[in-house]
Design a protein around this motif. Structure first.
Motif, PDB file in Angstrom:
ATOM      1  N   UNK A  85       0.867  -1.176   0.000  1.00  0.00           N
ATOM      2  CA  UNK A  85       0.000   0.000   0.000  1.00  0.00           C
ATOM      3  C   UNK A  85       0.903   1.224   0.000  1.00  0.00           C
ATOM      4  N   UNK A  86       0.601   2.196  -0.879  1.00  0.00           N
ATOM      5  CA  UNK A  86       1.459   3.369  -1.024  1.00  0.00           C
ATOM      6  C   UNK A  86       0.647   4.650  -0.881  1.00  0.00           C
ATOM      7  N   UNK A 104      -2.474  11.532  -1.455  1.00  0.00           N
ATOM      8  CA  UNK A 104      -3.436  10.505  -1.095  1.00  0.00           C
ATOM      9  C   UNK A 104      -2.842   9.126  -1.318  1.00  0.00           C
ATOM     10  N   UNK A 105      -3.613   8.111  -1.002  1.00  0.00           N
ATOM     11  CA  UNK A 105      -3.176   6.752  -1.287  1.00  0.00           C
ATOM     12  C   UNK A 105      -3.130   6.562  -2.796  1.00  0.00           C
ATOM     13  N   UNK A 134      -5.109   4.257  -7.176  1.00  0.00           N
ATOM     14  CA  UNK A 134      -6.072   4.954  -6.334  1.00  0.00           C
ATOM     15  C   UNK A 134      -6.111   6.460  -6.579  1.00  0.00           C
ATOM     16  N   UNK A 135      -5.168   6.976  -7.369  1.00  0.00           N
ATOM     17  CA  UNK A 135      -5.173   8.401  -7.707  1.00  0.00           C
ATOM     18  C   UNK A 135      -4.532   8.572  -9.071  1.00  0.00           C
ATOM     19  N   UNK A 147      -9.031   3.653  -9.871  1.00  0.00           N
ATOM     20  CA  UNK A 147      -9.769   2.485 -10.297  1.00  0.00           C
ATOM     21  C   UNK A 147      -9.125   1.689 -11.408  1.00  0.00           C
ATOM     22  N   UNK A 148      -8.136   2.253 -12.094  1.00  0.00           N
ATOM     23  CA  UNK A 148      -7.437   1.498 -13.132  1.00  0.00           C
ATOM     24  C   UNK A 148      -6.656   0.350 -12.501  1.00  0.00           C
ATOM     25  N   UNK A 149      -6.644  -0.788 -13.187  1.00  0.00           N
ATOM     26  CA  UNK A 149      -6.003  -1.986 -12.660  1.00  0.00           C
ATOM     27  C   UNK A 149      -5.003  -2.538 -13.666  1.00  0.00           C
TER      28      UNK A 149
END
Length: 267
Positions: A85-86, A104-105, A134-135, A147-149
């Motif tokens: 987690x970053x 943000x994360x 997440x950003x 939301x991109x994966x």
């Protein structure tokens, strides 16, 4: 492109608590029921950028702070769970004294390392990893947004030996990420070399290489970073890290320099 934590960014991080006498680098399975975690804080800056031909040019100052928490947990004898987690803060200066800051994360990762076996002293593993962004990473639409994966198909090769009475190891990682959503796929290849000149001291030398596979004049990026760290075991299962990194070459990429502080724990 952000640093790994290595790593790896780190990575994101490719060496896991090798200061402990019975621990190995992050290319070996973690024993079942055991865990390892590295928390790193990195501050970097850039006043120059590489164009699509690899030539440097001046830019207005860019500053970044990033905190990453990377962990591994041994599920079974040959299967290790990976996670990261970053959190990131970007600060960009614009003309006329304007300044833009976002924070943000930034990403979450989840993956596994499955040990295939050892051949001639080298441990071979498969390492698929899913990354959820997440950003937004920038104004370029080819860069990931919330939301991109990315799905990375990767693998590792790890080996250890002794040299002049010192324990040494190397870990090579390669991964191909499928991005989707019209974004270019990514390729990375990282190398970590480690040595222990003294019982409680480990030196890490990392080469972090990544590229987006779009056309260099538009979506494509490429960067190669070198990182050097000293890890000191302050107590049983606890170590502190101090290091530095620099982008030595790139295309459509920032020429970043920075420092890293980290805490390593094994339990």
């Amino acid at each position: 492109m952000g640093p790994h934590i290595s790593r790896a960014a780190v990575l994101a991080c490719t060496a896991i608590l090798a200061c402990a006498p019975d621990a190995h680098a992050g290319g070996w399975p973690v024993p079942p029921g055991k865990s390892q975690i590295i928390i790193r804080a990195t501050q970097s800056s850039a006043d120059t950028k590489f164009d699509h031909n690899g030539r440097r040019y001046d830019i207005l100052p860019y500053r970044k702070r990033e905190i990453t928490a990377y962990g591994e947990y041994g599920l079974f004898k040959d299967l290790t769970l990976l996670g990261e987690l970053a959190w990131k803060q970007d600060r960009k200066n614009w003309h006329a004294g304007a300044r833009f800051t976002s924070q943000g994360f930034s990403r979450a990762k989840l993956g596994v390392r499955y040990a295939l076996g050892e051949w001639q002293g080298t441990e071979f593993s498969l390492q698929p990893i899913a990354t959820v962004h997440l950003m937004r990473s920038g104004d370029d639409p080819s860069m990931p947004g919330p939301g991109d994966t990315d799905i990375e198909a990767g693998g590792t090769l790890a080996s250890s030996d002794t040299l002049l009475g010192m324990d040494i190891f190397s870990v090579q990682e390669i991964g191909y990420s499928f991005s989707g959503g019209g974004r270019p796929d990514k390729l990375r290849a990282d190398i970590t070399l480690g040595l222990k000149p003294w019982r409680n001291v480990m030196l890490l030398f990392e080469s972090r290489n990544a590229a987006n596979l779009g056309g260099l004049r538009r979506q494509g990026t490429q960067e190669s970073k070198l990182a050097v760290s000293l890890v000191y075991e302050v107590a049983k299962d606890w170590s502190l890290e101090v290091g530095a990194l620099h982008t030595v070459f790139g295309r459509n990429a920032l020429e970043e320099s920075g420092v890293t502080l980290g805490v390593w724990h094994r339990f």
